[in-house]
Scaffold this active site. Structure first.
Site, PDB file in Angstrom:
ATOM      1  N   LEU A 138     115.515   5.062 -21.247  1.00 35.82           N
ATOM      2  CA  LEU A 138     116.465   6.174 -21.188  1.00 35.82           C
ATOM      3  C   LEU A 138     117.561   6.007 -22.246  1.00 35.82           C
ATOM      4  O   LEU A 138     117.749   4.917 -22.788  1.00 35.82           O
ATOM      5  CB  LEU A 138     117.071   6.226 -19.773  1.00 35.82           C
ATOM      6  CG  LEU A 138     116.037   6.543 -18.674  1.00 35.82           C
ATOM      7  CD1 LEU A 138     116.544   6.128 -17.308  1.00 35.82           C
ATOM      8  CD2 LEU A 138     115.678   8.026 -18.703  1.00 35.82           C
ATOM      9  N   PRO A 139     118.319   7.086 -22.535  1.00 34.07           N
ATOM     10  CA  PRO A 139     119.274   7.009 -23.644  1.00 34.07           C
ATOM     11  C   PRO A 139     120.401   5.988 -23.472  1.00 34.07           C
ATOM     12  O   PRO A 139     120.684   5.233 -24.398  1.00 34.07           O
ATOM     13  CB  PRO A 139     119.846   8.431 -23.725  1.00 34.07           C
ATOM     14  CG  PRO A 139     118.818   9.309 -23.075  1.00 34.07           C
ATOM     15  CD  PRO A 139     118.167   8.463 -22.024  1.00 34.07           C
ATOM     16  N   THR A 143     118.417   0.540 -24.170  1.00 30.21           N
ATOM     17  CA  THR A 143     119.524  -0.272 -24.681  1.00 30.21           C
ATOM     18  C   THR A 143     120.795   0.250 -24.025  1.00 30.21           C
ATOM     19  O   THR A 143     121.185   1.399 -24.255  1.00 30.21           O
ATOM     20  CB  THR A 143     119.665  -0.121 -26.214  1.00 30.21           C
ATOM     21  OG1 THR A 143     118.440  -0.516 -26.818  1.00 30.21           O
ATOM     22  CG2 THR A 143     120.793  -0.986 -26.740  1.00 30.21           C
ATOM     23  N   LYS A 150     120.207  -8.365 -27.476  1.00 28.68           N
ATOM     24  CA  LYS A 150     119.950  -7.172 -28.301  1.00 28.68           C
ATOM     25  C   LYS A 150     121.192  -6.773 -29.105  1.00 28.68           C
ATOM     26  O   LYS A 150     121.115  -6.520 -30.301  1.00 28.68           O
ATOM     27  CB  LYS A 150     119.496  -6.034 -27.373  1.00 28.68           C
ATOM     28  CG  LYS A 150     119.585  -4.640 -27.936  1.00 28.68           C
ATOM     29  CD  LYS A 150     118.351  -4.218 -28.671  1.00 28.68           C
ATOM     30  CE  LYS A 150     118.571  -2.875 -29.353  1.00 28.68           C
ATOM     31  NZ  LYS A 150     117.450  -2.402 -30.107  1.00 28.68           N
ATOM     32  N   LYS A 172     125.489   3.421 -32.088  1.00 26.72           N
ATOM     33  CA  LYS A 172     125.499   3.231 -30.618  1.00 26.72           C
ATOM     34  C   LYS A 172     125.504   1.736 -30.286  1.00 26.72           C
ATOM     35  O   LYS A 172     126.301   1.266 -29.467  1.00 26.72           O
ATOM     36  CB  LYS A 172     124.255   3.897 -30.011  1.00 26.72           C
ATOM     37  CG  LYS A 172     124.048   3.559 -28.548  1.00 26.72           C
ATOM     38  CD  LYS A 172     122.679   3.937 -28.014  1.00 26.72           C
ATOM     39  CE  LYS A 172     122.454   3.253 -26.686  1.00 26.72           C
ATOM     40  NZ  LYS A 172     121.145   3.508 -26.091  1.00 26.72           N
TER      41      LYS A 172
HETATM   42  P1  NAD Z   1     115.100   9.693 -26.736  1.00 27.00           P
HETATM   43  O1  NAD Z   1     116.347  10.474 -26.597  1.00 27.00           O
HETATM   44  O2  NAD Z   1     114.051  10.121 -27.719  1.00 27.00           O
HETATM   45  O3  NAD Z   1     114.368   9.578 -25.297  1.00 27.00           O
HETATM   46  C1  NAD Z   1     115.033   9.465 -24.076  1.00 27.00           C
HETATM   47  C2  NAD Z   1     114.285  10.326 -23.061  1.00 27.00           C
HETATM   48  O4  NAD Z   1     114.907  10.164 -21.785  1.00 27.00           O
HETATM   49  C3  NAD Z   1     114.343  11.822 -23.386  1.00 27.00           C
HETATM   50  O5  NAD Z   1     113.017  12.338 -23.469  1.00 27.00           O
HETATM   51  C4  NAD Z   1     115.138  12.417 -22.222  1.00 27.00           C
HETATM   52  O6  NAD Z   1     114.708  13.716 -21.870  1.00 27.00           O
HETATM   53  C5  NAD Z   1     114.855  11.413 -21.127  1.00 27.00           C
HETATM   54  N1  NAD Z   1     115.831  11.431 -20.043  1.00 27.00           N
HETATM   55  C6  NAD Z   1     117.198  11.429 -20.125  1.00 27.00           C
HETATM   56  N2  NAD Z   1     117.736  11.441 -18.898  1.00 27.00           N
HETATM   57  C7  NAD Z   1     116.698  11.432 -18.021  1.00 27.00           C
HETATM   58  C8  NAD Z   1     116.613  11.440 -16.605  1.00 27.00           C
HETATM   59  N3  NAD Z   1     117.702  11.447 -15.834  1.00 27.00           N
HETATM   60  N4  NAD Z   1     115.384  11.450 -16.046  1.00 27.00           N
HETATM   61  C9  NAD Z   1     114.266  11.441 -16.825  1.00 27.00           C
HETATM   62  N5  NAD Z   1     114.280  11.449 -18.164  1.00 27.00           N
HETATM   63  C10 NAD Z   1     115.482  11.438 -18.750  1.00 27.00           C
HETATM   64  O7  NAD Z   1     115.544   8.192 -27.021  1.00 27.00           O
HETATM   65  P2  NAD Z   1     114.661   7.007 -27.660  1.00 27.00           P
HETATM   66  O8  NAD Z   1     114.792   7.009 -29.137  1.00 27.00           O
HETATM   67  O9  NAD Z   1     113.303   7.033 -27.032  1.00 27.00           O
HETATM   68  O10 NAD Z   1     115.470   5.734 -27.133  1.00 27.00           O
HETATM   69  C11 NAD Z   1     115.399   5.290 -25.777  1.00 27.00           C
HETATM   70  C12 NAD Z   1     116.180   3.996 -25.663  1.00 27.00           C
HETATM   71  O11 NAD Z   1     115.626   3.017 -26.551  1.00 27.00           O
HETATM   72  C13 NAD Z   1     117.662   4.120 -26.034  1.00 27.00           C
HETATM   73  O12 NAD Z   1     118.410   3.342 -25.148  1.00 27.00           O
HETATM   74  C14 NAD Z   1     117.706   3.582 -27.465  1.00 27.00           C
HETATM   75  O13 NAD Z   1     118.975   3.039 -27.795  1.00 27.00           O
HETATM   76  C15 NAD Z   1     116.644   2.507 -27.400  1.00 27.00           C
HETATM   77  N6  NAD Z   1     116.018   2.182 -28.695  1.00 27.00           N
HETATM   78  C16 NAD Z   1     115.622   3.160 -29.549  1.00 27.00           C
HETATM   79  C17 NAD Z   1     115.028   2.832 -30.755  1.00 27.00           C
HETATM   80  C18 NAD Z   1     114.567   3.900 -31.726  1.00 27.00           C
HETATM   81  O14 NAD Z   1     114.244   3.558 -32.878  1.00 27.00           O
HETATM   82  N7  NAD Z   1     114.510   5.165 -31.335  1.00 27.00           N
HETATM   83  C19 NAD Z   1     114.842   1.483 -31.102  1.00 27.00           C
HETATM   84  C20 NAD Z   1     115.228   0.481 -30.190  1.00 27.00           C
HETATM   85  C21 NAD Z   1     115.810   0.853 -28.977  1.00 27.00           C
END
Ligand code: NAD
Length: 301
Positions: free
Chosen positions: A65-66, A94, A169, A244
Site C-alpha cells: 500500500l502507499p 514502505t 529500508k 517520500k
Molecule cells: P501504487 O500507488 O502504484 O499502488 C498502491 C495501490 O494501493 C493502488 O493500486 C491503490 O489503489 C491501492 N490502495 C490504496 N489504499 C487502499 C486500500 N485501503 N485498500 C486497497 N487498496 C488500496 O504504489 P506502488 O508504486 O505500487 O508502491 C507501493 C509501496 O511500495 C509504497 O509504499 C512504495 O513506497 C513502495 N515502493 C515502491 C517502489 C516503486 O518503484 N514503485 C519501489 C520500492 C518500494
C-alpha cells in the site's frame, strides 16, 4: 498451495501478486482501483469484493500500500480480527517505523504473527520476482513469511525485530539519495572542469569515489551501463518516491536524535526537484538536470 490475500495491486503489488499466482498459489486480490483489479484477474488472481473478503481463510496476507495511514486503515478495519488466527501477515509497503511497530504489536496482541517486509528494487524487479526484502519481526514470523517472499524476490534478509525492515529500508534509501546527489554534482563539476565524462567514470569507478549511484546507475546519458538517464530519466525509481523515503528517514532520524546533515540536504534537494520544479515523475537520477540547470519544469495545466 496456499490461499493468499493480496491487498494493494498497484505498480509494485500487481507484479508481486502475479508471481504468487504463477507459482500456483490461490491469490485473492483486493484494491480500491477497478483497473488494478482487472489487471490482477488477467494475471491469475481471483477478485475479492473487499479487503475483509480477501483475507477470509487466507494462510498469508500480503499488503503493498502507499503509506502508513493506508496500512493502518486496512489492518485495523479488515485484517486484524478478520483473518484466520493462523495467518501470517506480511506488509511490504514502505512506511514509517513507528506505524510498522504499532501494527505488528496490535497484530501480536490479537494472536497473529506479522512482519514488516519493505522492498528494494522497482517495478521491473517486482515483475521479474527479483526484489530484495528486508524483514522485521520475530525469527518465527520471518521463517513463516520467507517461502512467500522468496517467490517474489531474489534476496530475503531478516533485518531484526519488528520495524527493523523499515529502518533498514530508509537507512539504505537515505544513503542512496545522498550518494545520488553527490554523484550528480560531481559529474556536473567534472564536465565544467573539462573532463571527458566516460574517462572520469572509468577512473572514479575504479577509485575510492566509486559507489552504486555511479557505477550501476550513472545519472549521465551515454556514460557507464544503460540506465534511466539513457531514456530521458523515464522508468526506474521516481523522484517522488525518493522524496517520500527521505521524509520517512528524516522523521525516523528525529525520533532517535540522529544527526543526518547529508540526508537532510538530500531531502531539501529532492523536495525542490520533485515538488517545486515538477520532476516527481522522473527517475530520481534526473535530479542532475536541476543541478546542471538544464531542467525545464513542465507547464502546469
Ligand atoms: P501504487 O500507488 O502504484 O499502488 C498502491 C495501490 O494501493 C493502488 O493500486 C491503490 O489503489 C491501492 N490502495 C490504496 N489504499 C487502499 C486500500 N485501503 N485498500 C486497497 N487498496 C488500496 O504504489 P506502488 O508504486 O505500487 O508502491 C507501493 C509501496 O511500495 C509504497 O509504499 C512504495 O513506497 C513502495 N515502493 C515502491 C517502489 C516503486 O518503484 N514503485 C519501489 C520500492 C518500494
Amino acid at each position: 498451495m496456499a490461499r493468499i490475500a493480496f491487498i494493494g495491486l498497484g505498480n509494485m503489488g500487481g507484479g508481486m501478486a502475479a508471481n504468487l499466482a504463477q507459482a500456483g498459489h490461490d491469490v485473492r486480490a483486493f484494491d480500491l482501483s477497478e483497473d488494478a483489479l482487472l489487471r490482477a484477474e488477467a494475471r491469475g488472481a481471483a477478485r475479492a469484493a473487499s479487503a475483509a473478503e480477501a483475507v477470509q481463510n487466507a494462510e498469508a496476507v500480503v499488503t503493498m500500500l502507499p503509506a502508513g495511514k493506508h496500512v493502518r486503515d486496512v489492518y485495523e478495519s479488515s485484517v486484524i480480527g478478520t483473518a484466520s488466527a493462523g495467518a501470517i501477515l506480511i506488509d511490504c509497503s514502505t512506511i514509517d517505523v513507528a506505524t510498522a511497530r504499532e501494527e505488528i504489536e496490535k497484530a501480536r496482541a490479537s494472536g497473529y504473527a506479522m512482519v514488516d517486509a519493505p522492498v528494494s528494487g522497482g517495478i521491473a524487479a517486482a515483475e521479474a520476482g527479483s526484489l530484495t526484502f528486508m524483514v522485521g519481526g520475530t525469527a518465527e514470523a520471518f521463517e513463516r513469511a520467507r517461502p512467500f517472499l522468496e517467490i517474489m524476490g531474489k534476496a530475503v534478509i531478516h533485518a531484526g525485530a519488528p520495524g527493523a525492515g523499515q529502518a533498514a529500508k530508509i537507512c539504505n534509501n537515505m544513503l542512496l539519495g545522498a550518494s545520488m546527489v553527490a554523484t550528480c554534482e560531481t559529474f556536473v563539476m567534472a564536465r565544467k572542469l573539462g573532463l571527458d565524462l566516460q574517462t572520469f567514470f572509468d577512473i572514479s569507478s575504479k577509485a575510492s569515489g566509486q559507489c552504486w549511484s555511479m557505477t550501476t546507475y550513472c545519472p549521465v546519458p551515454g556514460v557507464g551501463p544503460e540506465t534511466p538517464a539513457d531514456r530521458d530519466y523515464e522508468g526506474g525509481f521516481a523522484a517522488a518516491l525518493m522524496l517520500k523515503d527521505l521524509r520517512l528517514a528524516m522523521e525516523a532520524a528525529q525520533s532517535v536524535d540522529a544527526y543526518t546533515p547529508m540526508g537532510g540536504a538530500a531531502e531539501t534537494l529532492y523536495a525542490r526537484f520533485a515538488e517545486a520544479l515538477g520532476g516527481g515523475g522522473k527517475d530520481f537520477s534526473g535530479i542532475i538536470r536541476m543541478i546542471d540547470d538544464s531542467w525545464v519544469a513542465p507547464e502546469t495545466p
